[in-house]
Write an enzyme that holds these catalytic residues in place. Sequence first.
Site, PDB file in Angstrom:
ATOM      1  N   HIS A  44      49.336 -25.928   3.690  1.00  0.00           N
ATOM      2  CA  HIS A  44      50.057 -24.720   4.115  1.00  0.00           C
ATOM      3  C   HIS A  44      49.621 -23.575   3.205  1.00  0.00           C
ATOM      4  O   HIS A  44      50.264 -23.304   2.187  1.00  0.00           O
ATOM      5  CB  HIS A  44      51.568 -24.986   3.984  1.00  0.00           C
ATOM      6  N   GLU A  71      49.143 -25.416   8.394  1.00  0.00           N
ATOM      7  CA  GLU A  71      50.378 -24.731   8.772  1.00  0.00           C
ATOM      8  C   GLU A  71      50.375 -23.318   8.213  1.00  0.00           C
ATOM      9  O   GLU A  71      49.796 -23.081   7.158  1.00  0.00           O
ATOM     10  CB  GLU A  71      51.592 -25.393   8.123  1.00  0.00           C
ATOM     11  N   HIS A 191      60.004 -31.539   6.699  1.00  0.00           N
ATOM     12  CA  HIS A 191      60.720 -30.810   5.646  1.00  0.00           C
ATOM     13  C   HIS A 191      61.790 -31.690   5.027  1.00  0.00           C
ATOM     14  O   HIS A 191      62.701 -32.144   5.711  1.00  0.00           O
ATOM     15  CB  HIS A 191      61.353 -29.497   6.137  1.00  0.00           C
TER      16      HIS A 191
HETATM   17  N1  PXP Z   1      56.549 -28.646   7.614  1.00  0.00           N
HETATM   18  C1  PXP Z   1      56.452 -27.358   7.267  1.00  0.00           C
HETATM   19  C2  PXP Z   1      56.305 -26.338   8.337  1.00  0.00           C
HETATM   20  C3  PXP Z   1      56.454 -26.965   5.927  1.00  0.00           C
HETATM   21  O1  PXP Z   1      56.362 -25.656   5.595  1.00  0.00           O
HETATM   22  C4  PXP Z   1      56.572 -27.942   4.925  1.00  0.00           C
HETATM   23  C5  PXP Z   1      56.550 -27.552   3.478  1.00  0.00           C
HETATM   24  O2  PXP Z   1      55.342 -26.901   3.186  1.00  0.00           O
HETATM   25  C6  PXP Z   1      56.674 -29.290   5.326  1.00  0.00           C
HETATM   26  C7  PXP Z   1      56.674 -29.616   6.682  1.00  0.00           C
HETATM   27  C8  PXP Z   1      56.799 -30.399   4.353  1.00  0.00           C
HETATM   28  O3  PXP Z   1      58.004 -30.310   3.660  1.00  0.00           O
HETATM   29  P1  PXP Z   1      58.238 -31.136   2.345  1.00  0.00           P
HETATM   30  O4  PXP Z   1      57.278 -30.617   1.312  1.00  0.00           O
HETATM   31  O5  PXP Z   1      59.671 -30.877   2.005  1.00  0.00           O
HETATM   32  O6  PXP Z   1      57.959 -32.585   2.664  1.00  0.00           O
END
Ligand code: PXP
Length: 238
Positions: A44, A71, A191
């Site tokens: 990301h 992302e 997330h």
């Molecule tokens: N999905 C998205 C859109 C995110 O922005 C993130 C964090 O960068 C994640 C998934 C993954 O989240 P986590 O780091 O809490 O596992």
Amino acid sequence: MAVKLSVNINKVALIRNSRGGNLPNLKQVAIDCEEFGADGITVHPRPDERHVRYSDLPVLKECNTTEFNIEGYPSEQFLNHVKTVKPHQCTLVPDPPGVLTSSEGWDVLRHKELLSRVIASLQDDGIRVSLFMEPDAKQMSYAKEVGADRVELYTGRYADNYHDDRELAVAEHVGAGREANLLGLGLNAGHDLNLDNLAYYCQQVPGLLEVSIGHALITDSLYYGLQNTIMMYLQKCK
Ligand code: PXP
């Protein structure tokens, strides 16, 4: 069928960037995650490049043998990089510059024109497009209307509420998942998923294809090692 595990390696890049050198080596970590069984790699990039840098993207695409997912917010800069690198999937996220982490999904109706245009343009380059969404069944048809291939359900509040009442916490994800399935939208989630809350989520949400996990997985690997940790997460995805 097991839900696919895409490992988000942003936190590895964050450690590397804190010292300015190349330790840990992000490319090697991505290769090793795949070697240890991960089904994909997620990054990301953010405008300040505090995690993964735009210059990492071609390197990571080049060595990828599974699925590469990028992302981010669809700024012109982000889209230029994504269209050059051509990952397998691009997940569009409505996070403004400077935000600590993504904490809400798209209001698709409000950004209908932007999303329709960007999704069509990425798809023209053969990139599958997923939209980061609230677990709201009503919103799924809007995602379909703007042409998304998949949606990624935001699981932050599920994770927050899991230990209080997991049935209640997952209920709206089950509803949104059913609706996405009916509409023919592929279903991802992510997330704050972790070793506690992941298995229940995978069991409950119908048609879940992929989870992307970064923060907890990289943290767990401090204790269990990266290979063991990936194996433990893969077990939960079954
Ligand atoms: N999905 C998205 C859109 C995110 O922005 C993130 C964090 O960068 C994640 C998934 C993954 O989240 P986590 O780091 O809490 O596992």
